[in-house]
Design a protein around this motif. Sequence first.
Motif, PDB file in Angstrom:
ATOM      1  N   GLU A 115       0.846  -1.202   0.000  1.00  0.00           N
ATOM      2  CA  GLU A 115       0.000   0.000   0.000  1.00  0.00           C
ATOM      3  C   GLU A 115       0.878   1.248   0.000  1.00  0.00           C
ATOM      4  O   GLU A 115       1.961   1.255   0.578  1.00  0.00           O
ATOM      5  N   SER A 116       0.374   2.291  -0.639  1.00  0.00           N
ATOM      6  CA  SER A 116       1.050   3.576  -0.639  1.00  0.00           C
ATOM      7  C   SER A 116      -0.018   4.661  -0.710  1.00  0.00           C
ATOM      8  O   SER A 116      -1.002   4.517  -1.424  1.00  0.00           O
ATOM      9  N   HIS A 117       0.189   5.718   0.031  1.00  0.00           N
ATOM     10  CA  HIS A 117      -0.801   6.788   0.067  1.00  0.00           C
ATOM     11  C   HIS A 117      -0.762   7.571  -1.244  1.00  0.00           C
ATOM     12  O   HIS A 117       0.279   8.021  -1.686  1.00  0.00           O
ATOM     13  N   ALA A 165       1.304   0.646   5.481  1.00  0.00           N
ATOM     14  CA  ALA A 165       0.174   1.397   6.027  1.00  0.00           C
ATOM     15  C   ALA A 165       0.466   2.863   6.257  1.00  0.00           C
ATOM     16  O   ALA A 165       1.600   3.270   6.442  1.00  0.00           O
ATOM     17  N   SER A 166      -0.599   3.614   6.263  1.00  0.00           N
ATOM     18  CA  SER A 166      -0.581   5.016   6.661  1.00  0.00           C
ATOM     19  C   SER A 166      -1.446   5.132   7.910  1.00  0.00           C
ATOM     20  O   SER A 166      -2.457   4.433   8.020  1.00  0.00           O
ATOM     21  N   ARG A 189      -3.363   7.378   8.450  1.00  0.00           N
ATOM     22  CA  ARG A 189      -4.522   8.188   8.051  1.00  0.00           C
ATOM     23  C   ARG A 189      -5.735   7.367   7.635  1.00  0.00           C
ATOM     24  O   ARG A 189      -6.822   7.915   7.508  1.00  0.00           O
ATOM     25  N   TYR A 190      -5.568   6.081   7.362  1.00  0.00           N
ATOM     26  CA  TYR A 190      -6.688   5.289   6.871  1.00  0.00           C
ATOM     27  C   TYR A 190      -6.475   3.805   7.178  1.00  0.00           C
ATOM     28  O   TYR A 190      -5.367   3.363   7.461  1.00  0.00           O
ATOM     29  N   GLY A 233      -1.237  -3.093   9.237  1.00  0.00           N
ATOM     30  CA  GLY A 233      -1.746  -1.735   9.210  1.00  0.00           C
ATOM     31  C   GLY A 233      -3.072  -1.694   9.947  1.00  0.00           C
ATOM     32  O   GLY A 233      -3.456  -2.645  10.623  1.00  0.00           O
TER      33      GLY A 233
END
Length: 157
Positions: A63-65, A103-104, A106-107, A130
Amino acid sequence: MTTSKRPYADDTEMYRLFEDELFVAVVGHVMDTLGLRHQFLPPLFKPVDEKTRLLGRAMPVLESHIFFSNEPTHNRLMTKPFGLMFEALDDLKPGEIYVASGASPRYALWGELMSTRAKILGAHGALVDGFVRDTDQSARLPLLLHRLLRTGPGRAR
């Protein structure tokens, strides 16, 4: 003609044999004997349901924002509110485990809608490094996670 020495005909039969005949301690001891000493997940990953066991082929996802934009752009990912996340999910094959990292804070990387889709596609579960939300509804699919994000309906805050 070469004959297979496998005690199973296909992946479905292999998974059935694993579930019926093996348990974690046996697998661990055999792997230790073979010198494979780093094959188990670290204890920071926790199942939503303590009875959860994951068995299947991994479908890794990084995953990447992505910052969504309505402005003209040459980057097609910028025009998709969820980037390639749903395309990755739709690529799941029966018997696979969705393995997500990157993971971020933020979500969430996983939730009820993704669990529902993965189950329809025949996935055996998800392993998420995440944040995860909607764990009560997501528990319909075997799920191991690293972090829990407790939010109500709508976006994480």
